[in-house]
Design an enzyme around this catalytic site. Structure first.
Site, short mmCIF file in Angstrom:
data_model
loop_
_atom_site.label_atom_id
_atom_site.label_comp_id
_atom_site.label_asym_id
_atom_site.label_seq_id
_atom_site.Cartn_x
_atom_site.Cartn_y
_atom_site.Cartn_z
CE LYS A 244 51.93 33.26 99.24
NZ LYS A 244 52.55 32.88 97.96
CG LEU B 158 49.50 27.65 86.21
CD1 LEU B 158 50.76 27.77 85.37
CD2 LEU B 158 49.45 26.30 86.91
#
Length: 329
Positions: free
Chosen positions: A191, A276
Site C-alpha cells: 500500500k 521517511l
C-alpha cells in the site's frame, strides 16, 4: 490478566512514541528506548518528542529505558523502526532476547537487497523469539492523541496473536488478531507504493475519477501479489490491506502520498521527505518479487520507474492510459 503486562518499545520515532502512548493508556507498563539519547532525554524531562511527534504530550506513565538491554527485559517488545533499519536493530537486540520472547514488528516494507519481510528478518537473526506483525490504517498523530483507530496483530500462533492483541489494545486503539502473518505484511508494504502513485495522480490534478480508478486497480495488484505469496483474501480485504490502502491514499498526512504529491507537482524532493516514505524503498523490491511470481503490477512498476528516473510522470501516465483493454479481474 494478560501475560504481557510490561511492554518494551524500541524506536522513539513518531510511530514508536504513538504506540507507547496507546499501550500506556491500556494500563500496561511501557519502557521506551531509542538510540538517540537526546530524544529520550527530552521525553524524560519534558514529556515531549518535538522533532518526531511535535505538539503531542507523551503519557507520564511511559518510562524511558536507559539501555537496549533494559528495554529488552520486558514481557513483549514492539520494534518500531523503518524497514531498512530493521536488521541493524534486531542484530543489536539479539543478545538480549530471552527464549520465546514475543517480538512484534511495527514496520511496513520489504528489505532491499534481500527481499525479506520484517518477520523473516526476526526469524533469521533471533530464531528463539516468537514473531508477530502489527499493521493497519493508523497515523501516528491520531494514535498518539488517543483518536479511535483499529489495526491487525498477526502471529502464526493464534493464542499468541490473541494475547498480544488484548495486551496492546486500549479504549481507543483496538487490535484484531490474525494468523496470516504474510498477508498482513504484504498489505502494509504494497500500500505504501500504491500511495505514492495516488499522490502523483493528485499532484497532477487528474481528478477524483482518476484517483478512484488508481486506488481500485492498485488494490487489484495488491490482491494478485498477495495471492501469489500465500496471503488470505480476507486479510487483504481487511484492516492491514484495503483499510490501510484507503487511509494512505487519502491525505498528505501519509508520507508516501505526500511524496507522490510533490513528484506529481514537479517539485524538487527534499532528501528527508523520500527517506521517511517507506514506499520509495519498497517499490523496486516489490516489483522484483512480483516478476519472480509472474504477477502483473503496472502501477507499482510505474512508481518504481518514476522514482528511479527511468520515465517521467507524463510518460508513465500515457503508458498506463494506453494499456490494452481487457476484462476487469
Amino acid at each position: 490478566m494478560s501475560a504481557f503486562q510490561r511492554i518494551g518499545i524500541l524506536g522513539a520515532g513518531a510511530w514508536g512514541t504513538a504506540l507507547a502512548n496507546a499501550t500506556a493508556r491500556g494500563g500496561r507498563a511501557v519502557a521506551l528506548y531509542d538510540s538517540d539519547a537526546g530524544v529520550l532525554a527530552e521525553i524524560n524531562n519534558s514529556r515531549t518528542n518535538s522533532t518526531r511527534l511535535p505538539g503531542i504530550a507523551v503519557e507520564r506513565s511511559v518510562a524511558v529505558a536507559a539501555s537496549l538491554s533494559e528495554a529488552a527485559a520486558q514481557d513483549a517488545l514492539l520494534l518500531a523502526v523503518p524497514t531498512q533499519d530493521f536488521r541493524a536493530l534486531v542484530s543489536a537486540l539479539a543478545p538480549h532476547v530471552a527464549p520465546n520472547l514475543p517480538l512484534v514488528a511495527c514496520a511496513k516494507g520489504i528489505e532491499r537487497g534481500t527481499g525479506n519481510f520484517v518477520t523473516e528478518i526476526i526469524a533469521d537473526l533471533v530464531p528463539r523469539a516468537r514473531t508477530a506483525i502489527l499493521s493497519g490504517p493508523s497515523f501516528a498523530s491520531d494514535v498518539a492523541k488517543g483518536l479511535p483507530a483499529a489495526v491487525t496483530l498477526a502471529a502464526r500462533d493464534e493464542a499468541l496473536a490473541a494475547a498480544l492483541a488484548e495486551a496492546l489494545s486500549s479504549p481507543t486503539f483496538r487490535l484484531y488478531h490474525s494468523t496470516d502473518v504474510r498477508g498482513a505484511e504484504i498489505g502494509g508494504a504494497a500500500k505504501n507504493v500504491l500511495a505514492i502513485a495516488a499522490g502523483i495522480v493528485a499532484g497532477r490534478e487528474l481528478g477524483a475519477s482518476a484517483q478512484a480508478a488508481l486506488i481500485t486497480r492498485g488494490f487489484a495488484e495488491l490482491a494478485r501479489f498477495g495471492r501469489a505469496y500465500g496471503a488470505r483474501p480476507e486479510t487483504l480485504m481487511g484492516l492491514s490491506g484495503l483499510g490501510d490502502l484507503i487511509l494512505t491514499c487519502s491525505t498528505p498526512q501519509s508520507r508516501n502520498f505526500a511524496l507522490g504529491l510533490a513528484i506529481g507537482r514537479g517539485e524538487n524532493i527534499a532528501p528527508n521527505v523520500s527517506a521517511l516514505a517507506e514506499g520509495a524503498f519498497t517499490a523496486p523490491v516489490l516489483v522484483e518479487l512480483a516478476r519472480k511470481k509472474g504477477v502483473d503490477m503496472p502501477v507499482a512498476e510505474a512508481v518504481d520507474a518514476v522514482l528511479a528516473g527511468r520515465l517521467s510522470v507524463d510518460e508513465i501516465a500515457a503508458r498506463l492510459l494506453t494499456r490494452p483493454l481487457k476484462a476487469e479481474a
